[in-house]
Design a protein around this motif. Structure first.
Motif, PDB file in Angstrom:
ATOM      1  N   SER A   1       0.826  -1.203   0.000  1.00 50.09           N
ATOM      2  CA  SER A   1       0.000   0.000   0.000  1.00 50.09           C
ATOM      3  C   SER A   1       0.864   1.258   0.000  1.00 50.09           C
ATOM      4  O   SER A   1       0.596   2.215  -0.737  1.00 50.09           O
ATOM      5  CB  SER A   1      -0.935  -0.006   1.216  1.00 50.09           C
ATOM      6  N   VAL A   2       1.910   1.271   0.835  1.00 48.84           N
ATOM      7  CA  VAL A   2       2.822   2.424   0.850  1.00 48.84           C
ATOM      8  C   VAL A   2       3.578   2.519  -0.473  1.00 48.84           C
ATOM      9  O   VAL A   2       3.770   3.613  -1.024  1.00 48.84           O
ATOM     10  CB  VAL A   2       3.787   2.325   2.038  1.00 48.84           C
ATOM     11  N   ALA A   3       4.007   1.357  -0.997  1.00 44.82           N
ATOM     12  CA  ALA A   3       4.701   1.360  -2.289  1.00 44.82           C
ATOM     13  C   ALA A   3       3.776   1.850  -3.399  1.00 44.82           C
ATOM     14  O   ALA A   3       4.226   2.512  -4.341  1.00 44.82           O
ATOM     15  CB  ALA A   3       5.220  -0.039  -2.607  1.00 44.82           C
ATOM     16  N   ASN A   4       2.485   1.520  -3.297  1.00 42.74           N
ATOM     17  CA  ASN A   4       1.528   1.970  -4.305  1.00 42.74           C
ATOM     18  C   ASN A   4       1.359   3.486  -4.252  1.00 42.74           C
ATOM     19  O   ASN A   4       1.377   4.163  -5.288  1.00 42.74           O
ATOM     20  CB  ASN A   4       0.189   1.277  -4.076  1.00 42.74           C
ATOM     21  N   PHE A   5       1.205   4.048  -3.038  1.00 40.60           N
ATOM     22  CA  PHE A   5       1.055   5.496  -2.912  1.00 40.60           C
ATOM     23  C   PHE A   5       2.307   6.216  -3.397  1.00 40.60           C
ATOM     24  O   PHE A   5       2.231   7.174  -4.180  1.00 40.60           O
ATOM     25  CB  PHE A   5       0.754   5.868  -1.466  1.00 40.60           C
TER      26      PHE A   5
ATOM     27  N   ALA B   1      -5.580   5.454  -4.022  1.00 44.13           N
ATOM     28  CA  ALA B   1      -4.650   6.483  -3.569  1.00 44.13           C
ATOM     29  C   ALA B   1      -4.900   7.761  -4.351  1.00 44.13           C
ATOM     30  O   ALA B   1      -5.288   7.724  -5.527  1.00 44.13           O
ATOM     31  CB  ALA B   1      -3.203   6.028  -3.762  1.00 44.13           C
ATOM     32  N   PHE B   2      -4.691   8.896  -3.691  1.00 43.47           N
ATOM     33  CA  PHE B   2      -4.872  10.196  -4.350  1.00 43.47           C
ATOM     34  C   PHE B   2      -3.998  11.218  -3.640  1.00 43.47           C
ATOM     35  O   PHE B   2      -3.591  11.024  -2.485  1.00 43.47           O
ATOM     36  CB  PHE B   2      -6.342  10.628  -4.295  1.00 43.47           C
ATOM     37  N   GLY B   3      -3.696  12.302  -4.322  1.00 42.63           N
ATOM     38  CA  GLY B   3      -2.886  13.339  -3.708  1.00 42.63           C
ATOM     39  C   GLY B   3      -2.543  14.442  -4.685  1.00 42.63           C
ATOM     40  O   GLY B   3      -2.921  14.405  -5.869  1.00 42.63           O
ATOM     41  N   GLY B   4      -1.835  15.423  -4.181  1.00 46.14           N
ATOM     42  CA  GLY B   4      -1.411  16.542  -5.005  1.00 46.14           C
ATOM     43  C   GLY B   4      -0.130  17.148  -4.474  1.00 46.14           C
ATOM     44  O   GLY B   4       0.225  16.956  -3.301  1.00 46.14           O
TER      45      GLY B   4
ATOM     46  N   ALA C   1       0.326  16.538  -0.191  1.00 45.46           N
ATOM     47  CA  ALA C   1      -0.448  15.721   0.742  1.00 45.46           C
ATOM     48  C   ALA C   1      -1.356  14.805  -0.055  1.00 45.46           C
ATOM     49  O   ALA C   1      -1.637  15.045  -1.241  1.00 45.46           O
ATOM     50  CB  ALA C   1      -1.249  16.594   1.703  1.00 45.46           C
ATOM     51  N   GLY C   2      -1.817  13.751   0.602  1.00 42.65           N
ATOM     52  CA  GLY C   2      -2.710  12.813  -0.076  1.00 42.65           C
ATOM     53  C   GLY C   2      -3.269  11.798   0.895  1.00 42.65           C
ATOM     54  O   GLY C   2      -3.121  11.924   2.125  1.00 42.65           O
ATOM     55  N   GLY C   3      -3.916  10.813   0.359  1.00 43.14           N
ATOM     56  CA  GLY C   3      -4.517   9.784   1.192  1.00 43.14           C
ATOM     57  C   GLY C   3      -4.693   8.492   0.426  1.00 43.14           C
ATOM     58  O   GLY C   3      -4.542   8.436  -0.796  1.00 43.14           O
ATOM     59  N   SER C   4      -5.004   7.432   1.170  1.00 41.83           N
ATOM     60  CA  SER C   4      -5.275   6.142   0.557  1.00 41.83           C
ATOM     61  C   SER C   4      -6.288   5.388   1.401  1.00 41.83           C
ATOM     62  O   SER C   4      -6.462   5.669   2.595  1.00 41.83           O
ATOM     63  CB  SER C   4      -3.983   5.310   0.406  1.00 41.83           C
ATOM     64  N   ARG C   5      -6.950   4.429   0.764  1.00 45.85           N
ATOM     65  CA  ARG C   5      -7.855   3.527   1.472  1.00 45.85           C
ATOM     66  C   ARG C   5      -7.619   2.116   0.971  1.00 45.85           C
ATOM     67  O   ARG C   5      -7.733   1.854  -0.233  1.00 45.85           O
ATOM     68  CB  ARG C   5      -9.312   3.905   1.278  1.00 45.85           C
ATOM     69  N   GLU C   6      -7.290   1.224   1.909  1.00 42.78           N
ATOM     70  CA  GLU C   6      -7.142  -0.186   1.587  1.00 42.78           C
ATOM     71  C   GLU C   6      -8.347  -0.936   2.147  1.00 42.78           C
ATOM     72  O   GLU C   6      -8.568  -0.940   3.359  1.00 42.78           O
ATOM     73  CB  GLU C   6      -5.845  -0.736   2.182  1.00 42.78           C
ATOM     74  N   GLN C   7      -9.126  -1.541   1.270  1.00 41.68           N
ATOM     75  CA  GLN C   7     -10.384  -2.178   1.641  1.00 41.68           C
ATOM     76  C   GLN C   7     -10.326  -3.653   1.293  1.00 41.68           C
ATOM     77  O   GLN C   7     -10.207  -4.031   0.126  1.00 41.68           O
ATOM     78  CB  GLN C   7     -11.553  -1.519   0.898  1.00 41.68           C
TER      79      GLN C   7
END
Length: 652
Positions: A303-307, A406-409, A429-435
């Motif tokens: 997940s971190v590698a994906n972001f 994942a998303f951010g700017g 900054a950005g964010g992610s959600r792992e579901q």
């Protein structure tokens, strides 16, 4: 009805009723031999207490089949299939609406008396509404296996009712299966019941929701409970057999099982970490089994590698927008007005010392040093860009299917500090959600990051480098199937921090096919390191605590990009291969159900795949450009991902 052999068939597709004291709505019966088939696709009713809606009976030899796909009601029994004492299978099924409304009524019943197989199925809506009623019932009396299966909606609504029951009396296995909604709603009810006498295994397989608990009893055989991710059991679980076997297929579980009078309890968690504890009270043994789904632990670094991979792609957009030291051509946009370049060159040529130097450099260019860029030339660029992406992990062994967004700017600035070197910095900054599927777990993460980057450019070659890092704020919500919790389910929550750092480097070599077309082979190496803090959950009787975990991943790429230029429009497409390796100690240290638990991070430690990318940049004015890009990746660890980026840059 046949008496001396031959098949018997009775069916209704209209409206039919039997309202007498011993009424039977639809009946097919054979005497000496032959199959019996009774079916309803219309409206059928036997409304009296002892009435039977649909019945198929073979007295001696032959198969009995009774089915309903319409609307059917009975008092004593709704649908019955009974095979005779000298062999034959019995199958009773409902795919419509069926009910047995009388005391001790059975909604769907299949029974064999001569060693055949009894199968009772419900895929529609079925109910036993009287006291002591059974919703779905399969029984064999002289050997043979019995299977009662619900994939629809089933209920036993009266006191002491049983939702699903499978019973064998003289050998043979009894199996009760629920993948739908099943309930014993009255006091003293049992949701699912499986029992064998005189040998044979008794098994319950549950992937749906069961209210009223589970009872499994095997005399001379094994008592087996199989729980499949997404299932819920509300109520007590009782198991007795030569041994008790509890199987789990995915998900988080906390089951409390009464194994009074039985043999040892064997747990098979399908590769997932688990703990168990037992307490003896008199002649009863209470066993608690806690299973921890490992999917999020397997994908935490991914997940971190994906972001950060999406963030890296955002930086690649900025690198791609940089002109070479020479400017112009497919590597950078040509100037808007060629006369500007001509005037600038004429002005330089008018200065004798510069003209001599410039003429000399044209005749014998210095190897690896870029000539002056084409005018107009801007040495400082401010840019803003955003990204969004999704990674889909497909189920693989103990790792369940998971969806990671994942998303951010970011906002950045860079400046050419010499003829070959450009340096810059950015923040964002950005964010992610792992579901994870079926409410197994969700992790919402917020990122704040910043870094520096740069490029050495020698016209035909370039070397890009970047170093960025930041903090991570994580919030986890984990769903746990607990048979003693209200509704059989509870949620555990936790918050924990983390950080990451990622250096990367790219080397590329430009091959100019013509002034508007360039082919660029390139290689990239990226590292992601960091840590996720430890945490303790609240809201669950599992009482899970997890220690600090290190993140160490290495990514390699080899790609070929083709770039073309057409006026103010520049487009590129790339294809390549990608590799990803998880490094470091894979052990996760946790405490579950007050017991220490250590396990290796599941999933594949390394993966390879293919990558496709595309990018388009449009120059609106001489110093302003807009750009969009997309990239898709397919990996050997049964994952695929896509990310899109877009933004604008202004040079001055």
């Amino acid at each position: 009805m046949t008496q001396n052999g031959g098949a018997a068939t009775a069916s209704n597709s209209g409206s039919n009723a039997a309202n007498g004291a011993l009424g039977v709505g639809i009946e097919a019966r054979t005497g000496i031999s032959g199959d019996a088939t009774a079916s309803n696709s219309g409206v059928n009713a036997a409304n009296v207490i002892n009435g039977i809606g649909i019945v198929a009976v073979t007295a001696t030899v032959g198969n009995a089949t009774a089915s309903n796909s319409g609307a059917n009601t009975g008092g004593l029994e709704g649908i019955v299939a009974s095979a005779g004492g000298f062999g034959g299978d019995a199958t009773a099924s409902n795919s419509g609406t069926n009910a047995a409304n009388g005391p001790n009524g059975i909604g769907i019943e299949a029974v064999t008396n001569g060693g055949g197989t009894a199968t009772a199925n419900n895929s529609g809506s079925n109910a036993a509404n009287g006291s002591g009623g059974i919703g779905i019932f399969a029984q064999t009396t002289v050997g043979g296996s019995a299977t009662a299966n619900n994939s629809g909606s089933n209920a036993a609504n009266g006191p002491n009712g049983i939702g699903i029951a499978a019973l064998t009396q003289n050998g043979g296995n009894a199996t009760a299966i629920n993948s739908g909604s099943n309930a014993a709603n009255g006091p003293g009810g049992i949701g699912i019941f499986a029992s064998t006498l005189n040998g044979g295994d008794a098994a319950v397989i549950n992937s749906g929701t069961t209210t009223g608990g589970v009872s499994i009893s095997a005399t001379g055989g094994n008592a087996i409970l199989t729980d499949i991710v997404g299932a819920r059991i509300v109520g007590a679980i009782e198991m007795t057999g030569t041994s008790q076997m509890v199987n789990f297929a995915g998900g988080n579980w906390l089951l409390t099982i009464n194994t009074s009078g039985g043999g040892p309890t064997i747990v098979n968690a399908g590769g997932a970490p688990f703990v168990s504890s037992s307490t003896t009270v008199g002649k009863s043994t209470i066993t608690q089994v806690a299973v921890l789904d490992p999917t999020v632990f397997a994908l935490a670094d991914r997940s971190v590698a994906n972001f950060t991979g999406d963030l890296s792609q955002l930086l690649q957009d900025r690198f791609a927008a940089m002109s070479s030291g020479a400017g112009g051509g497919a590597l950078g946009f040509a100037p808007n007005d060629s006369s500007v370049a001509a005037s600038a060159q004429a002005a330089f040529a008018g200065i004798p010392s510069v003209a001599m130097s410039y003429a000399s450099s044209n005749q014998r260019p210095i190897l690896g040093k870029a000539p002056p860029p084409a005018a107009p030339y801007y040495d400082t660029t401010v840019w803003a860009s955003g990204f969004g992406g999704v990674r889909q992990q497909h189920a693989d062994g103990a790792v369940l299917s998971a969806h990671d967004t994942a998303f951010g700017g970011a906002l950045g600035i860079d400046r050419r500090v010499s003829g070959e070197l450009r340096l810059g910095a950015f923040v964002g900054a950005g964010g992610s959600r792992e579901q994870v599927e079926l409410d197994v777990q969700r992790v919402d993460s917020t990122y704040v990051f910043g870094g520096v980057y740069g490029r050495f450019d020698w016209v035909t070659q370039y070397f890009d480098f970047a170093l960025y890092g930041g903090g991570i704020d994580n919030k986890s919500t984990r769903g746990i199937a607990n048979n003693l919790a209200p509704n059989g389910f509870e949620f555990a929550t936790a918050s924990f921090g983390g950080w990451f750092v990622s250096p990367e480097a790219t080397y590329g070599y430009r091959i100019a096919v013509n002034k508007d077309l360039t082919v660029t082979p390139r290689v990239r190496l990226r590292y992601v390191g960091g840590a996720l803090d430890g945490f303790s959950e609240s809201g669950s009787m599992q009482n899970l605590s997890v220690g600090r975990r290190a993140l160490n991943d290495l990514e390699e790429r080899g790609e070929v990009e083709v770039t073309t230029l057409n006026g103010p429009l520049k487009a590129a497409a790339s294809i390549g291969v990608i590799g990803l390796e998880r490094l470091g100690n894979p052990t996760v240290n946790a405490v579950l159900l007050a017991q220490n638990l250590s396990f290796a991070t599941p999933g594949k430690a390394s993966a390879v795949g293919g990558v496709l990318g595309t990018r388009v940049e449009y120059r609106t004015t001489a110093n302003v450009s807009l750009f969009v890009a997309g990239e898709g990746i397919v990996m050997s660890d049964r994952s695929d991902s896509f990310a899109a980026t877009g933004g604008a840059k202004v040079s001055f």
